[in-house]
Write a protein that holds these residues in place. Sequence first.
Motif, short mmCIF file in Angstrom:
data_model
loop_
_atom_site.label_atom_id
_atom_site.label_comp_id
_atom_site.label_asym_id
_atom_site.label_seq_id
_atom_site.Cartn_x
_atom_site.Cartn_y
_atom_site.Cartn_z
N ARG A 42 0.83 -1.21 0.00
CA ARG A 42 0.00 0.00 0.00
C ARG A 42 0.86 1.26 0.00
O ARG A 42 0.41 2.33 -0.38
CB ARG A 42 -0.89 0.02 1.24
CG ARG A 42 -1.95 -1.01 1.24
CD ARG A 42 -2.84 -0.85 2.47
NE ARG A 42 -3.34 -2.18 2.79
CZ ARG A 42 -3.39 -2.71 3.99
NH1 ARG A 42 -3.00 -2.01 5.03
NH2 ARG A 42 -3.84 -3.91 4.17
N HIS A 43 2.10 1.12 0.47
CA HIS A 43 2.99 2.27 0.62
C HIS A 43 4.11 2.32 -0.41
O HIS A 43 4.63 3.40 -0.70
CB HIS A 43 3.61 2.26 2.02
CG HIS A 43 2.62 2.27 3.13
ND1 HIS A 43 1.88 3.38 3.47
CD2 HIS A 43 2.21 1.28 3.97
CE1 HIS A 43 1.08 3.09 4.48
NE2 HIS A 43 1.26 1.83 4.80
N VAL A 44 4.50 1.17 -0.92
CA VAL A 44 5.64 1.10 -1.84
C VAL A 44 5.20 0.35 -3.09
O VAL A 44 4.75 -0.79 -3.00
CB VAL A 44 6.85 0.38 -1.19
CG1 VAL A 44 8.04 0.36 -2.13
CG2 VAL A 44 7.22 1.03 0.13
N ASP A 45 5.35 0.99 -4.24
CA ASP A 45 4.95 0.33 -5.48
C ASP A 45 6.09 -0.53 -6.03
O ASP A 45 7.19 -0.56 -5.47
CB ASP A 45 4.49 1.35 -6.52
CG ASP A 45 5.57 2.32 -6.94
OD1 ASP A 45 6.75 2.15 -6.55
OD2 ASP A 45 5.25 3.27 -7.67
N GLU B 80 9.83 4.07 8.11
CA GLU B 80 8.95 5.17 7.68
C GLU B 80 7.48 4.81 7.87
O GLU B 80 6.69 5.62 8.36
CB GLU B 80 9.22 5.52 6.22
CG GLU B 80 8.32 6.61 5.68
CD GLU B 80 8.54 6.92 4.22
OE1 GLU B 80 7.73 7.69 3.66
OE2 GLU B 80 9.52 6.40 3.62
N HIS B 81 7.10 3.60 7.46
CA HIS B 81 5.68 3.25 7.44
C HIS B 81 5.21 2.43 8.64
O HIS B 81 4.00 2.41 8.93
CB HIS B 81 5.36 2.51 6.14
CG HIS B 81 5.64 3.32 4.92
ND1 HIS B 81 4.89 4.43 4.58
CD2 HIS B 81 6.60 3.21 3.98
CE1 HIS B 81 5.37 4.97 3.47
NE2 HIS B 81 6.41 4.24 3.08
N PHE B 82 6.12 1.76 9.32
CA PHE B 82 5.76 0.92 10.46
C PHE B 82 6.75 1.08 11.61
O PHE B 82 7.36 0.11 12.05
CB PHE B 82 5.70 -0.56 10.03
CG PHE B 82 4.61 -0.86 9.05
CD1 PHE B 82 3.33 -1.14 9.49
CD2 PHE B 82 4.88 -0.87 7.69
CE1 PHE B 82 2.32 -1.43 8.58
CE2 PHE B 82 3.87 -1.15 6.78
CZ PHE B 82 2.59 -1.42 7.22
N PRO B 83 6.95 2.32 12.10
CA PRO B 83 7.93 2.50 13.18
C PRO B 83 7.48 1.74 14.44
O PRO B 83 6.29 1.52 14.65
CB PRO B 83 7.90 4.01 13.42
CG PRO B 83 6.57 4.46 12.93
CD PRO B 83 6.22 3.55 11.79
N ALA B 84 8.46 1.35 15.23
CA ALA B 84 8.17 0.68 16.50
C ALA B 84 7.42 1.64 17.41
O ALA B 84 7.72 2.84 17.43
CB ALA B 84 9.46 0.20 17.15
#
Length: 169
Positions: free
Chosen positions: A108-111, A148-152
Motif C-alpha cells: 500500500r505504501h511502496v509500489d 517510515e511506514h511501520f515505526p516501532a
Amino acid sequence: MRDRLIRLLRHCWLDEDDARRALGPVALERIEQRVRASEAAHSGEIRVCVEAGLPLGYLWRNVDAHDRALSLFGKLRVWDTEHNNGVLIYLLLADHRIEIVADRGLTRHVDAAGWQAIVDGMGAAFRERRFEDGLHAAIDAVDAVLREHFPAAPGGGNPNELPDTPVLR
C-alpha cells in the motif's frame, strides 16, 4: 530448448554448499545481526533467502525466480505477521536474480518501482560477487521503508515474529 537445457544444468550444478561459499558463516552471522537490529526499530519482519539453484520440479515447470520467491514467501511464512508487513529478500545464484516480495501491508505504501530500485541497488554488488555487501544494502533499504511506514511503538513491545537467520537452500 537449448536454453532450457543449459539452465537445467546450471541449476543442477549448484547446491547449498555453493550458497554457503557465497556467504560464509561470519557473513551469515552479520546478516542475521543486521536483520535483528533493523527489526528493533519497526514492527516489520525481514527474511533473507539465498538459493543456489532451483529444485528439479521447479525447473521442469520452468518456474522463474519471481515465482519461486513468491512460493518461498509462503513457505517461510513471511506473510504471517500481525501487520502484514513482512519482506522477503531472495537471491537465486544460478540465474543471477534478485527478488523482493513484500506483504500487502507494505504494498500500500511502496509500489513495484520502489522495490525495483532496491533490487537495482543490490545488483552492482552481486555482479561483483559481493553478496554480503548487496544483502546489507538491501536490508538497510528495506529497513528505511519499514521505519517510515511501520515505526516501532514508543515504549511498546515489539515481538520478533519470524527467525532472523538467513535461509540457505
